[in-house]
Design an enzyme around this catalytic site. Structure first.
Site: not given
Ligand code: RTP
Ligand code: MG
Length: 148
Positions: A126, A115, A112, A49, A9
């Site tokens: 994706e 991705h 973080n 997203y 990212k």
């Molecule tokens: P990613 O899709 O980016 O790989 O991350 P992930 O699967 O671990 O998490 P996901 O639930 O898909 O969430 C996507 C991204 O949204 C941001 N996020 N912010 N502010 C908040 O509470 C919150 N929750 C999620 C995070 O950057 C996450 O990677």
């Molecule tokens: Mg995710």
């Protein structure tokens, strides 16, 4: 062979972590089959997203992921989807274990570093969103030994 979509990212690119992250997946034994440094458009970010459209952080997430270059990659290997998620660590760096990418390099959930696709269906979706078929290579490292 199984494939997954991984992306450093904008925070990871800015913090010079591309090499560190690529190195971890190389050393693990996975194979890079496609990669590019790119800017994500608003439209692509909203598609990528899309599952989070109704979440309160969606706007921030789109703003962040479009804020600077990302390093988009496709990696191949046995069980690579789940293994990459393990190597990335929990979504919120406050919960990710030391030794994982987020555990070692990130502090807050909105920044973080990396991705990774979370299932076979999202990997397929994706990869198709970010790469054309001809941008993905199939090659065998054992055929040419370029060290000699
Ligand atoms: P990613 O899709 O980016 O790989 O991350 P992930 O699967 O671990 O998490 P996901 O639930 O898909 O969430 C996507 C991204 O949204 C941001 N996020 N912010 N502010 C908040 O509470 C919150 N929750 C999620 C995070 O950057 C996450 O990677
Ligand atoms: Mg995710």
């Amino acid at each position: 062979m199984e494939k997954t979509f991984l992306m450093v990212k904008p925070d990871g690119v800015q913090r010079n972590l591309i090499g560190e992250i690529v190195g971890r997946f190389e050393r693990k034994g996975f194979q890079l089959v496609g990669a590019k440094l790119m800017l994500i458009s608003n439209e692509l970010a909203e598609q990528h997203y899309g599952e989070h459209k109704e979440r309160p952080f969606f706007g921030e997430l789109v703003d962040f992921i479009t804020s600077g270059p990302v390093f988009a990659m496709v990696w191949e290997g046995e069980n690579v989807i789940a293994a990459a998620r393990q190597m990335m660590g929990a979504t919120n760096p406050k919960d990710s274990q030391p030794g994982t990418i987020r555990g070692d390099f990130a502090v807050i959930v909105g920044k973080n570093i990396i991705h990774g696709s979370d299932s076979a269906a999202s990997a397929e979706r994706e990869i198709a969103l970010f790469f054309k078929e001809e941008e993905l290579l199939s090659y065998n490292k054992l055929i040419n030994n370029w060290a000699y």
